[in-house]
Design a protein around this motif. Sequence first.
Motif, short mmCIF file in Angstrom:
data_model
loop_
_atom_site.label_atom_id
_atom_site.label_comp_id
_atom_site.label_asym_id
_atom_site.label_seq_id
_atom_site.Cartn_x
_atom_site.Cartn_y
_atom_site.Cartn_z
N GLN A 82 -5.99 -40.13 11.95
CA GLN A 82 -5.76 -40.98 10.78
C GLN A 82 -4.27 -41.27 10.56
O GLN A 82 -3.89 -42.42 10.35
N PRO A 128 -3.13 -31.81 14.46
CA PRO A 128 -3.24 -30.86 13.34
C PRO A 128 -2.23 -29.73 13.45
O PRO A 128 -1.83 -29.32 14.55
N GLN A 181 -12.15 -34.78 0.83
CA GLN A 181 -11.37 -34.94 2.05
C GLN A 181 -11.61 -33.78 3.02
O GLN A 181 -12.39 -32.87 2.75
N ASP A 182 -10.92 -33.82 4.14
CA ASP A 182 -11.13 -32.88 5.24
C ASP A 182 -10.67 -31.48 4.85
O ASP A 182 -9.48 -31.26 4.62
N PRO A 183 -11.57 -30.50 4.78
CA PRO A 183 -11.16 -29.14 4.41
C PRO A 183 -10.20 -28.51 5.42
O PRO A 183 -9.36 -27.70 5.05
N GLN A 184 -10.32 -28.91 6.68
CA GLN A 184 -9.44 -28.35 7.71
C GLN A 184 -7.98 -28.70 7.43
O GLN A 184 -7.08 -27.89 7.64
N LEU A 185 -7.76 -29.93 6.94
CA LEU A 185 -6.39 -30.37 6.63
C LEU A 185 -5.75 -29.46 5.59
O LEU A 185 -4.62 -28.99 5.75
N TYR A 186 -6.49 -29.19 4.50
CA TYR A 186 -5.93 -28.38 3.42
C TYR A 186 -5.84 -26.91 3.82
O TYR A 186 -4.90 -26.21 3.40
#
Length: 375
Positions: free
Chosen positions: A112, A154, A301-306
């Motif tokens: 993204q 990431p 939103q994406d939990p992995q990001l946070y």
Amino acid sequence: MKDFEQRLGQCRDQIDQIDKQLLELLVKRRQVTKRVGELKSQVGMPIFAPEREQQLLDSLKQRADAKAINPQLVEDVFRRIMRDSYKSQDEQGYRCVNPDINKVVVIGGGGQLGSVFVDLFTRTGYPVHIIEKHQWQQAKAIVMDADLVIVAVPINITDEIIKQLSYLPEQCVLADITSIKEQPLAAMLAVHKGPVLGLHPMFGPGVTGFIKQTIIICHGRMADKYQWLLQQFQVWGANNYQVEAAEHDNAMAMVQVMRHFSTACYGYHLMHEQADLEKLLAMSSPIYRLELAMVGRLFAQDPQLYADIIFSNTDNVAMMERFIDRFRDMLVDVKANDKQGFIEKFNQVANWFGDDAQAFLEESSIMLDKAKERE
């Protein structure tokens, strides 16, 4: 009554005619701003000129005040018009600051945030290549003649990817766009002998351009070799904010980690309390609706990001523990029914904020007014 309806109809007809004239003027204005964009593109002038914008707004507000029109209304209207103007200028493309660049490689360019950089580099005329996970076997061949490599993967695999880039050409600029800076910057300096810098775009993946967006710059090595890149960001409309990596990470512990963690905890609490969100919204003032919306936004939103942001630095644990301790400090006053103790702590914080508290009150009031317009 018939006479009233006739006069009301005449007034409405006049309003309709004025609205049509305003619309035609907006069309003409946009045509002019598109030409402005073309001219700026030819010379590499940044789309966003903050001084010019502020001068124009100040002048318009003064004229509005002189004509007994609400200056805030005029500012709101023209800020929205200007946003559309920037968009029309963005559509004209951008001048390539360094046409001698042979190749730009974005590792993770299909993601993204990486795709935002890919799009802008491509629209500006740079030769762009993307490396994704399934292409890693060809990575060495792809970057061998690269002049710029951006790591846009990431956080949890950023160091792993950087450590495999020892084969970059010496003149190649190596950069990353993760939200922490000390660790990736150290990894890049260790693996690559050429120009290195750390970048942190202060916007989410929903952004389509850099106009009025902030990019944090953490210098690594050979800054003169990547000045063209920083200039390109400015041409794209970005605000380059330079800071040391350690200072950046300390600030992000406050700006990102603590906010995301406390928001996640509040959402976790609401779930366990089985709160009725519809009733909470119905009984909330605009400020609380907005706060609840920000909580819900996180969980969309994406939990992995946070998780990556919160778990990115073990020092964050100590920060979060100190937050919990201070939460308990104020809870003690509430449990003891010590209202005065609570007020004293409140005033201590208010004094610490100083004049900024009033400025934040005014800014948030403007935001709330805009939110209410959408209801």
